[in-house]
Design a protein around this motif. Structure first.
Motif, PDB file in Angstrom:
ATOM      1  N   UNK A  34      22.329  35.233  13.075  1.00 56.43           N
ATOM      2  CA  UNK A  34      21.202  36.159  12.903  1.00 56.43           C
ATOM      3  C   UNK A  34      20.654  36.620  14.250  1.00 56.43           C
ATOM      4  N   UNK A  35      20.783  35.768  15.295  1.00 49.96           N
ATOM      5  CA  UNK A  35      20.290  36.162  16.611  1.00 49.96           C
ATOM      6  C   UNK A  35      21.030  37.384  17.125  1.00 49.96           C
ATOM      7  N   UNK A  36      22.286  37.556  16.730  1.00 42.75           N
ATOM      8  CA  UNK A  36      23.070  38.695  17.198  1.00 42.75           C
ATOM      9  C   UNK A  36      22.588  39.994  16.565  1.00 42.75           C
ATOM     10  N   UNK A  37      21.755  39.920  15.567  1.00 39.10           N
ATOM     11  CA  UNK A  37      21.273  41.117  14.893  1.00 39.10           C
ATOM     12  C   UNK A  37      20.007  41.689  15.552  1.00 39.10           C
ATOM     13  N   UNK A  38      19.510  41.040  16.589  1.00 42.40           N
ATOM     14  CA  UNK A  38      18.364  41.555  17.331  1.00 42.40           C
ATOM     15  C   UNK A  38      18.769  42.905  17.921  1.00 42.40           C
ATOM     16  N   UNK A  39      18.058  43.982  17.596  1.00 45.22           N
ATOM     17  CA  UNK A  39      18.439  45.302  18.112  1.00 45.22           C
ATOM     18  C   UNK A  39      18.503  45.365  19.640  1.00 45.22           C
ATOM     19  N   UNK A  41      19.367  42.923  21.630  1.00 43.41           N
ATOM     20  CA  UNK A  41      20.625  42.263  21.998  1.00 43.41           C
ATOM     21  C   UNK A  41      21.805  43.192  21.731  1.00 43.41           C
ATOM     22  N   UNK A  42      21.837  43.787  20.548  1.00 42.08           N
ATOM     23  CA  UNK A  42      22.930  44.704  20.200  1.00 42.08           C
ATOM     24  C   UNK A  42      23.024  45.855  21.205  1.00 42.08           C
ATOM     25  N   UNK A  43      21.888  46.419  21.574  1.00 41.06           N
ATOM     26  CA  UNK A  43      21.870  47.533  22.529  1.00 41.06           C
ATOM     27  C   UNK A  43      22.365  47.083  23.901  1.00 41.06           C
ATOM     28  N   UNK A  44      21.918  45.917  24.352  1.00 43.72           N
ATOM     29  CA  UNK A  44      22.337  45.402  25.662  1.00 43.72           C
ATOM     30  C   UNK A  44      23.827  45.085  25.669  1.00 43.72           C
ATOM     31  N   UNK A  45      24.321  44.522  24.588  1.00 47.25           N
ATOM     32  CA  UNK A  45      25.746  44.201  24.500  1.00 47.25           C
ATOM     33  C   UNK A  45      26.581  45.484  24.502  1.00 47.25           C
ATOM     34  N   UNK A  46      26.174  46.465  23.711  1.00 49.38           N
ATOM     35  CA  UNK A  46      26.898  47.740  23.645  1.00 49.38           C
ATOM     36  C   UNK A  46      26.885  48.468  24.985  1.00 49.38           C
ATOM     37  N   UNK A  47      25.793  48.339  25.729  1.00 49.99           N
ATOM     38  CA  UNK A  47      25.657  49.016  27.019  1.00 49.99           C
ATOM     39  C   UNK A  47      26.316  48.237  28.163  1.00 49.99           C
TER      40      UNK A  47
END
Length: 138
Positions: A34-39, A41-47
């Motif tokens: 569920x921690x990976x669903x933090x927007x 986090x998702x934005x930082x990972x994608x960037x």
């Protein structure tokens, strides 16, 4: 049996125990996922601002901000708690468990995502398998 053979045997046994623990710890794994669903986090990972490290934790790639540090620290605190639980169940040290978890997290990176190579440099995952540390289970 050589020292190298003993290490490989240990890694296989540790990895097998970790897989068994992961399968038994379904509800706990759901909490960690569920921690990976933090927007943020998702934005930082994608960037490409964060990546998976060899030690099993998330790292900041490049310049950090206070918000990015907060997100990474929060995820790493949760990972450490999860690793500690599972390491105890697998009769392994926290560091052994975290290293194996890092190997698996790096394997699960998608093309375009960042990961830490064995030499410590940050790499961008391509369609090819990522570079792996020699201590990673086969």
């Amino acid at each position: 049996m050589t020292l190298s053979d003993l290490r490989r045997s240990f890694a296989r046994n540790l990895f097998g125990g970790m897989v068994a623990c992961a399968m038994l710890a379904g509800p706990v794994a759901g909490t960690a996922h569920a921690q990976a669903r933090d927007p943020a986090y998702d934005a930082a990972r994608s960037a490409g601002k964060v990546g998976e490290k060899m030690d099993g934790y998330l790292g900041i790639v490049g310049q950090e901000s206070a918000e990015l540090r907060r997100v990474v620290n929060d995820i790493n605190i949760k990972r450490r708690a999860l690793y500690a639980q599972r390491a105890q169940a697998a009769n392994a040290t926290l560091q052994e468990y975290a290293l194996t978890a890092g190997c698996l997290a790096i394997l699960r990176t998608a093309p375009g995502e960042k990961y830490q190579a064995p030499d410590g440099s940050w790499q961008t995952r391509t369609s090819q398998p990522p570079m792996r540390d020699s201590r990673c289970p086969a």
